[in-house]
Design a protein around this motif. Structure first.
Motif, mmCIF file in Angstrom:
data_model
loop_
_atom_site.group_PDB
_atom_site.id
_atom_site.type_symbol
_atom_site.label_atom_id
_atom_site.label_comp_id
_atom_site.label_asym_id
_atom_site.label_seq_id
_atom_site.Cartn_x
_atom_site.Cartn_y
_atom_site.Cartn_z
ATOM 1 N N PRO A 136 -83.240 51.573 -54.490
ATOM 2 C CA PRO A 136 -82.094 52.237 -54.350
ATOM 3 C C PRO A 136 -82.233 53.803 -54.389
ATOM 4 C CG PRO A 136 -81.477 50.494 -55.471
ATOM 5 C CD PRO A 136 -83.034 50.679 -55.495
ATOM 6 N N HIS A 137 -83.205 54.506 -55.160
ATOM 7 C CA HIS A 137 -83.431 55.948 -55.053
ATOM 8 C C HIS A 137 -83.834 56.460 -53.705
ATOM 9 C CE1 HIS A 137 -83.433 54.917 -59.508
ATOM 10 N NE2 HIS A 137 -82.386 55.507 -59.278
ATOM 11 N N PHE A 138 -84.993 55.421 -53.134
ATOM 12 C CA PHE A 138 -85.408 55.779 -51.895
ATOM 13 C C PHE A 138 -84.423 55.743 -50.872
ATOM 14 C CE2 PHE A 138 -90.181 55.523 -52.657
ATOM 15 C CZ PHE A 138 -90.202 55.030 -53.796
ATOM 16 N N ALA A 139 -83.440 54.852 -51.077
ATOM 17 C CA ALA A 139 -82.483 54.600 -49.925
ATOM 18 C C ALA A 139 -81.470 55.741 -50.042
ATOM 19 C CB ALA A 139 -81.593 53.405 -50.243
ATOM 20 N N LYS A 140 -81.171 56.488 -51.173
ATOM 21 C CA LYS A 140 -80.519 57.541 -51.434
ATOM 22 C C LYS A 140 -81.026 58.923 -50.762
ATOM 23 C CE LYS A 140 -76.687 58.748 -53.703
ATOM 24 N NZ LYS A 140 -75.805 58.028 -54.620
ATOM 25 N N MET A 151 -76.506 53.249 -47.381
ATOM 26 C CA MET A 151 -77.524 52.504 -48.052
ATOM 27 C C MET A 151 -77.925 51.138 -47.529
ATOM 28 S SD MET A 151 -77.984 54.445 -50.865
ATOM 29 C CE MET A 151 -78.463 53.754 -52.177
ATOM 30 N N ARG A 152 -76.880 50.332 -47.150
ATOM 31 C CA ARG A 152 -77.397 49.052 -46.568
ATOM 32 C C ARG A 152 -78.197 49.055 -45.393
ATOM 33 N NH1 ARG A 152 -75.233 43.963 -45.552
ATOM 34 N NH2 ARG A 152 -73.573 44.264 -47.328
ATOM 35 N N GLN A 153 -78.124 50.186 -44.625
ATOM 36 C CA GLN A 153 -78.908 50.541 -43.470
ATOM 37 C C GLN A 153 -80.547 50.843 -43.987
ATOM 38 O OE1 GLN A 153 -78.483 53.810 -40.699
ATOM 39 N NE2 GLN A 153 -78.275 52.570 -39.238
ATOM 40 N N ALA A 154 -80.546 51.477 -44.875
ATOM 41 C CA ALA A 154 -81.879 52.133 -45.467
ATOM 42 C C ALA A 154 -82.730 50.707 -45.710
ATOM 43 C CB ALA A 154 -81.608 52.895 -46.634
ATOM 44 N N PHE A 155 -81.707 49.679 -46.443
ATOM 45 C CA PHE A 155 -82.842 48.513 -46.795
ATOM 46 C C PHE A 155 -82.925 47.609 -45.609
ATOM 47 C CE2 PHE A 155 -81.106 49.485 -51.106
ATOM 48 C CZ PHE A 155 -82.215 48.947 -51.637
ATOM 49 N N HIS A 255 -74.549 53.893 -55.731
ATOM 50 C CA HIS A 255 -75.518 53.087 -55.085
ATOM 51 C C HIS A 255 -75.023 51.939 -54.154
ATOM 52 C CE1 HIS A 255 -79.204 55.456 -57.232
ATOM 53 N NE2 HIS A 255 -78.459 56.066 -56.415
ATOM 54 N N LYS A 256 -74.039 51.240 -54.903
ATOM 55 C CA LYS A 256 -73.267 50.155 -54.244
ATOM 56 C C LYS A 256 -71.823 50.458 -54.044
ATOM 57 C CE LYS A 256 -76.468 46.175 -55.654
ATOM 58 N NZ LYS A 256 -76.658 44.901 -55.888
ATOM 59 N N PRO A 257 -71.491 51.147 -53.266
ATOM 60 C CA PRO A 257 -70.005 51.606 -52.911
ATOM 61 C C PRO A 257 -69.341 50.189 -52.768
ATOM 62 C CG PRO A 257 -71.596 52.551 -51.368
ATOM 63 C CD PRO A 257 -72.458 51.499 -51.822
ATOM 64 N N GLY A 258 -67.966 50.523 -53.586
ATOM 65 C CA GLY A 258 -66.855 49.741 -53.356
ATOM 66 C C GLY A 258 -66.854 48.665 -54.534
ATOM 67 N N ILE A 259 -67.835 48.730 -55.410
ATOM 68 C CA ILE A 259 -68.047 47.630 -56.478
ATOM 69 C C ILE A 259 -67.184 48.221 -57.728
ATOM 70 C CG2 ILE A 259 -69.218 46.348 -58.001
ATOM 71 C CD1 ILE A 259 -71.135 45.643 -55.820
ATOM 72 N N GLU A 260 -66.458 47.828 -58.559
ATOM 73 C CA GLU A 260 -65.896 48.385 -59.692
ATOM 74 C C GLU A 260 -66.407 47.626 -60.865
ATOM 75 O OE1 GLU A 260 -61.749 49.595 -59.842
ATOM 76 O OE2 GLU A 260 -61.655 49.300 -57.859
#
Ligand code: AMP
Ligand code: ZN
Ligand code: FE
Ligand code: FE
Length: 289
Positions: A136-140, A151-155, A255-260
């Motif tokens: 996720p740090h690479f994705a960021k 982020m999803r697109q980075a993966f 890093h995982k938007p939308g999750i609470e």
């Protein structure tokens, strides 16, 4: 008043989450959770801080970890709860996993650079804030540089297994991973089983049966992204194999938007009784010094 819900899967800045352990415990208190477990990837460095803040705020913090294990087709993660974070062998094996990451990270950078992406290891290290470095740090960094739009697109484009900048890292076998958790006094739970085989139910059922014979204690049957059918299917799989239930949001901050925390995308509710059962099971595993 606290509610009777828990969250047994989340990540802090000690691995690839964006909140510190202290901030997470404050968030758990705000969500009125009775208990939560910090389950950073391949490390226990955030646990002391989380437990201390939990004592201050009256939130039960269960020491946890999430370990990557060898798997031929997909991704296998095993959660350990009630682990003794000071146990010598655990520390030694975690060092091996961390060394494996240290070896992988520059290889990912090289692949990205060869693909024409302008990125350096220093930028990724800065994005990690000094804790363990994960994809996720690479994705960021890719997101910040507008190489991708989320982020999803980075993966999808670069970092997931099979994508052009993916690099394998050292992992222990599932059996050794389960044993390590038991020797440090913890219970071993299979995280998000769908990452192993997507939806191939038969293969998953036979693999879970094999893992149960190797001492697996539970299955993550509640998770942010599960449909109610999926959750029901995993509960069935767990019961069929005499395995306990566990569940968590896999909260990672931005890093995982939308999750609470505690509620995932809104509908997650994990009852406190799972904690009691997991704790009771952990008494079967004395810490081996
Ligand atoms: P690592 O441990 O460095 O291999 O990174 C694993 C982490 O990357 C997981 O815990 C997730 O947070 C994230 N991740 C893995 N695959 C994906 C994906 N396809 N989309 C978004 N995040 C992912
Ligand atoms: Zn993660
Ligand atoms: Fe995971
Ligand atoms: Fe996770």
């Amino acid at each position: 008043m606290k509610n009777e819900y828990v969250d047994l899967h989340c990540h802090s800045t000690a691995s690839d989450g964006t909140l510190t352990p202290t901030e997470l415990v404050r968030y758990a208190a705000k969500q009125r959770l009775r208990a939560f477990s910090l389950t950073d990837h391949d490390g226990v460095d955030g646990l002391d801080e989380a437990i201390a803040e939990g004592e201050r705020l009256g939130v039960e913090v269960i020491p946890g970890i999430e370990l990557s294990a060898e798997h031929s087709t997909g991704t296998m993660h095993v959660l350990g709860f009630f682990v003794d974070r000071k146990q010598g062998k655990l520390q030694e094996k975690l060092k091996k996993l961390q060394d494996g990451r240290a070896k992988r990270n520059p290889q990912i950078i090289k692949k990205l650079q060869d693909l024409g992406v302008d990125i350096t290891f220093e930028e990724v290290r800065a994005a990690s804030g000094g804790g363990l470095i994960g994809r996720p740090h690479f994705a960021k960094v890719l997101l910040e540089k507008k190489v991708v739009t989320n982020m999803r697109q980075a993966f999808e484009k670069y970092l997931k297994k099979g994508a052009p900048a993916y690099v394998e890292k050292f992992r222990f076998t599932p059996e050794d991973t389960i044993r390590l958790i038991h020797e440090s006094g913890g219970v071993a739970v299979l995280a998000h089983p769908f990452t192993m085989y997507k939806d191939n139910k038969d293969v998953l059922a036979s693999e879970v049966n094999k893992l149960a014979k190797s001492g697996l204690d539970g299955v993550e049957v509640y998770y942010s992204t599960y449909s109610s059918d999926q959750s029901r299917g995993y509960r069935y799989l767990a019961e069929e194999n005499d395995l306990l239930f566990s569940g968590g949001s896999d909260f990672h901050g931005s890093h995982k938007p939308g999750i609470e925390l505690g509620v995932g995308y809104g509908h997650l509710r994990i009852p406190y009784e799972v904690v009691d059962k997991l704790r009771k099971r952990s008494y079967q595993y004395p810490v081996i010094q």
